[in-house]
Scaffold this motif. Structure first.
Motif, mmCIF file in Angstrom:
data_model
loop_
_atom_site.group_PDB
_atom_site.id
_atom_site.type_symbol
_atom_site.label_atom_id
_atom_site.label_comp_id
_atom_site.label_asym_id
_atom_site.label_seq_id
_atom_site.Cartn_x
_atom_site.Cartn_y
_atom_site.Cartn_z
ATOM 1 N N LEU A 1 0.778 -1.139 -0.084
ATOM 2 C CA LEU A 1 -0.073 0.160 -0.078
ATOM 3 C C LEU A 1 1.044 1.415 0.130
ATOM 4 C CD1 LEU A 1 -2.612 -1.265 2.899
ATOM 5 C CD2 LEU A 1 -2.955 -1.232 0.294
ATOM 6 N N LEU A 2 0.441 2.226 -0.226
ATOM 7 C CA LEU A 2 1.138 3.780 -0.449
ATOM 8 C C LEU A 2 1.586 3.998 1.030
ATOM 9 C CD1 LEU A 2 -1.076 6.003 -2.750
ATOM 10 C CD2 LEU A 2 1.120 4.632 -3.329
ATOM 11 N N GLY A 3 0.649 3.591 2.163
ATOM 12 C CA GLY A 3 1.157 3.792 3.410
ATOM 13 C C GLY A 3 2.371 2.739 3.895
ATOM 14 N N ASP A 4 2.889 2.113 3.191
ATOM 15 C CA ASP A 4 4.124 1.265 3.677
ATOM 16 C C ASP A 4 5.162 1.570 3.289
ATOM 17 O OD1 ASP A 4 2.094 -2.030 2.346
ATOM 18 O OD2 ASP A 4 2.306 -0.961 4.513
ATOM 19 N N SER A 5 5.017 3.120 2.586
ATOM 20 C CA SER A 5 6.402 3.646 2.268
ATOM 21 C C SER A 5 7.046 4.138 3.731
ATOM 22 C CB SER A 5 6.113 4.784 1.233
ATOM 23 O OG SER A 5 5.533 4.391 0.090
ATOM 24 N N ALA A 6 8.206 3.960 3.869
ATOM 25 C CA ALA A 6 8.917 4.242 5.116
ATOM 26 C C ALA A 6 10.282 3.582 5.210
ATOM 27 C CB ALA A 6 8.151 3.447 6.141
ATOM 28 N N LEU A 7 10.894 3.903 6.183
ATOM 29 C CA LEU A 7 12.343 3.385 6.308
ATOM 30 C C LEU A 7 11.967 2.096 7.046
ATOM 31 C CD1 LEU A 7 15.404 3.919 6.020
ATOM 32 C CD2 LEU A 7 15.423 5.058 8.185
ATOM 33 N N TYR A 8 12.617 0.904 6.691
ATOM 34 C CA TYR A 8 12.614 -0.291 7.342
ATOM 35 C C TYR A 8 13.831 -0.569 8.058
ATOM 36 C CZ TYR A 8 8.019 -0.877 5.571
ATOM 37 O OH TYR A 8 6.522 -0.694 5.274
ATOM 38 N N LEU A 9 13.792 -0.734 9.483
ATOM 39 C CA LEU A 9 15.088 -0.912 10.160
ATOM 40 C C LEU A 9 15.297 -2.201 10.730
ATOM 41 C CD1 LEU A 9 14.832 2.722 11.929
ATOM 42 C CD2 LEU A 9 16.547 1.983 10.349
ATOM 43 N N CYS A 10 16.501 -2.604 10.879
ATOM 44 C CA CYS A 10 16.626 -4.177 11.327
ATOM 45 C C CYS A 10 17.732 -3.839 12.550
ATOM 46 C CB CYS A 10 17.279 -4.907 10.156
ATOM 47 S SG CYS A 10 17.871 -6.466 10.984
ATOM 48 N N ALA A 11 17.311 -4.533 13.551
ATOM 49 C CA ALA A 11 18.056 -4.441 14.644
ATOM 50 C C ALA A 11 18.564 -5.945 15.310
ATOM 51 C CB ALA A 11 17.445 -3.683 15.915
ATOM 52 N N SER A 12 19.793 -5.982 15.930
ATOM 53 C CA SER A 12 20.074 -7.286 16.447
ATOM 54 C C SER A 12 20.631 -7.000 17.755
ATOM 55 C CB SER A 12 21.298 -8.115 15.480
ATOM 56 O OG SER A 12 22.408 -7.162 15.659
ATOM 57 N N SER A 13 20.535 -8.317 18.548
ATOM 58 C CA SER A 13 20.779 -8.247 19.662
ATOM 59 C C SER A 13 21.307 -9.657 20.343
ATOM 60 C CB SER A 13 19.793 -7.806 20.597
ATOM 61 O OG SER A 13 18.696 -8.474 20.689
ATOM 62 N N LEU A 14 21.803 -9.901 21.560
ATOM 63 C CA LEU A 14 22.165 -11.039 22.029
ATOM 64 C C LEU A 14 21.063 -11.390 23.143
ATOM 65 C CD1 LEU A 14 24.210 -13.424 22.026
ATOM 66 C CD2 LEU A 14 25.411 -12.152 23.894
ATOM 67 N N GLU A 15 20.495 -12.676 22.776
ATOM 68 C CA GLU A 15 19.236 -13.031 23.641
ATOM 69 C C GLU A 15 19.888 -13.208 25.066
ATOM 70 O OE1 GLU A 15 16.295 -13.425 23.946
ATOM 71 O OE2 GLU A 15 16.068 -15.224 25.429
ATOM 72 N N ALA A 16 20.957 -13.770 25.228
ATOM 73 C CA ALA A 16 21.359 -14.120 26.482
ATOM 74 C C ALA A 16 21.601 -13.002 27.350
ATOM 75 C CB ALA A 16 22.792 -14.998 26.486
ATOM 76 N N GLY A 17 21.662 -11.725 26.685
ATOM 77 C CA GLY A 17 21.838 -10.635 27.579
ATOM 78 C C GLY A 17 20.480 -9.953 27.944
ATOM 79 N N GLY A 18 19.513 -10.511 27.598
ATOM 80 C CA GLY A 18 18.159 -9.969 28.048
ATOM 81 C C GLY A 18 18.030 -8.441 27.779
ATOM 82 N N ALA A 19 17.348 -7.913 28.616
ATOM 83 C CA ALA A 19 16.968 -6.448 28.434
ATOM 84 C C ALA A 19 18.270 -5.460 28.535
ATOM 85 C CB ALA A 19 15.843 -6.092 29.567
ATOM 86 N N ASN A 20 19.511 -6.317 29.061
ATOM 87 C CA ASN A 20 20.877 -5.649 29.294
ATOM 88 C C ASN A 20 21.394 -5.437 28.207
ATOM 89 O OD1 ASN A 20 22.522 -4.223 30.974
ATOM 90 N ND2 ASN A 20 23.557 -6.057 31.710
ATOM 91 N N SER A 21 21.222 -6.269 27.176
ATOM 92 C CA SER A 21 21.833 -6.422 25.607
ATOM 93 C C SER A 21 21.147 -5.364 24.720
ATOM 94 C CB SER A 21 21.627 -7.741 25.347
ATOM 95 O OG SER A 21 22.420 -7.746 23.851
ATOM 96 N N PRO A 22 21.949 -4.450 24.368
ATOM 97 C CA PRO A 22 21.634 -3.314 23.710
ATOM 98 C C PRO A 22 21.285 -3.662 22.241
ATOM 99 C CG PRO A 22 23.626 -2.761 24.518
ATOM 100 C CD PRO A 22 23.444 -3.946 24.947
ATOM 101 N N LEU A 23 20.006 -3.279 21.382
ATOM 102 C CA LEU A 23 19.906 -3.359 19.971
ATOM 103 C C LEU A 23 20.784 -2.677 19.414
ATOM 104 C CD1 LEU A 23 17.173 -4.622 21.497
ATOM 105 C CD2 LEU A 23 16.035 -3.773 19.475
ATOM 106 N N HIS A 24 21.357 -3.077 18.253
ATOM 107 C CA HIS A 24 22.152 -2.392 17.277
ATOM 108 C C HIS A 24 21.667 -2.274 15.927
ATOM 109 C CE1 HIS A 24 25.641 -1.824 19.860
ATOM 110 N NE2 HIS A 24 25.481 -2.934 20.190
ATOM 111 N N PHE A 25 21.162 -1.133 15.468
ATOM 112 C CA PHE A 25 20.436 -1.011 14.363
ATOM 113 C C PHE A 25 21.434 -0.903 13.128
ATOM 114 C CE2 PHE A 25 16.079 -0.197 15.515
ATOM 115 C CZ PHE A 25 16.244 -0.067 16.982
ATOM 116 N N GLY A 26 20.732 -1.338 12.013
ATOM 117 C CA GLY A 26 21.382 -1.125 10.734
ATOM 118 C C GLY A 26 20.811 0.249 10.135
ATOM 119 N N ASN A 27 21.362 0.725 8.745
ATOM 120 C CA ASN A 27 20.900 2.046 8.324
ATOM 121 C C ASN A 27 19.701 2.047 7.589
ATOM 122 O OD1 ASN A 27 22.781 3.768 9.571
ATOM 123 N ND2 ASN A 27 24.204 3.131 8.095
ATOM 124 N N GLY A 28 19.043 0.876 7.586
ATOM 125 C CA GLY A 28 17.868 0.560 6.969
ATOM 126 C C GLY A 28 17.549 0.634 5.651
#
Lengths: 112, 115
Positions: free
Chosen positions: B82-109
């Protein structure tokens, strides 16, 4: 979800400290405060995070009040390249349920 | 140490078409999350993948789907654009073992434009 409140914008002079405030009065005991910034057309960049104690790294310092209801991100010597949108986020949940919920952030403008 | 990489950087599609976006996580990370960022807004959570399964999802329709591969890389698929799907799509990765203490790191989209 614990929500954050940030002023929409602020500015500071190059070379001076930039102090970015954030309120998170409904934060729970196991929720972390995260700060990210986003420069136009790039992905969010991780800056720093903390739970209870103040934190410092090569980019910034994070000061969390004792009651954890607010925090301040400090950029000690702002440069023009620090102009960006800064997001203060309370990270909800843990492990499989942990995600980041972004608000509108604060736009920091560093002037020469 | 490579960070999060996304491809393509830009994409133009027509309404009704389907699109696939790709993401390679930061070295050592095993969890991938996808976000959509409309112009002037903060990123919105789409879903998260761990151990090749979707384990939590934001408020997005079923037209949005994904996949995680054994090497932890991931794809985001959007059907019936749809036209409304126009956007910047970002991927972020993290380490599961770190839980909420593991920062997400983003790509440039990936900048998706639907015409």
């Amino acid at each position: 979800d614990a929500k954050t409140t940030q002023p929409p914008s602020m500015d500071c002079a190059e070379g001076r400290a930039a102090n970015l405030p954030c309120n998170h009065s409904t934060i729970s005991g196991n929720e972390y405060v995260y700060w990210y910034r986003q420069i136009h057309s790039q992905g969010p960049q991780y800056i720093i995070h903390g739970l209870k104690n103040n934190e410092t790294n090569e980019m910034a310092s994070l000061i969390i009040t004792e009651d954890r209801k607010s925090s301040t991100l400090i950029l000690p010597h702002a440069t023009l390249r620090d102009t960006a949108v800064y997001y203060c986020i309370v990270r909800v949940g843990a492990g499989a349920n942990s995600k980041l919920t972004f608000g509108k952030g604060i736009t920091l403008s560093v002037r020469p | 140490d490579a960070g999060v990489t996304q491809s393509p950087t830009h994409l133009i599609k027509t309404r009704g078409q389907q699109v696939t976006l790709r993401c390679s996580p930061k070295s050592g990370h095993d969890t991938v999350s996808w976000y959509q960022q409309a112009l002037g807004q903060g990123p919105q959570f789409i879903f998260q993948y761990y151990e090749e399964e979707e384990r939590q999802r934001g408020n997005f329709p079923d037209r949005f789907s994904g996949h995680q591969f054994p090497n932890y890389s991931s794809e985001l698929n959007v059907n019936a654009l749809l036209l409304g799907d126009s956007a910047l799509y970002l991927c972020a990765s993290s380490l599961e073992a770190g839980g909420a203490n593991s920062p997400l790191h983003f790509g440039n989209g990936t900048r998706l434009t639907v015409t």
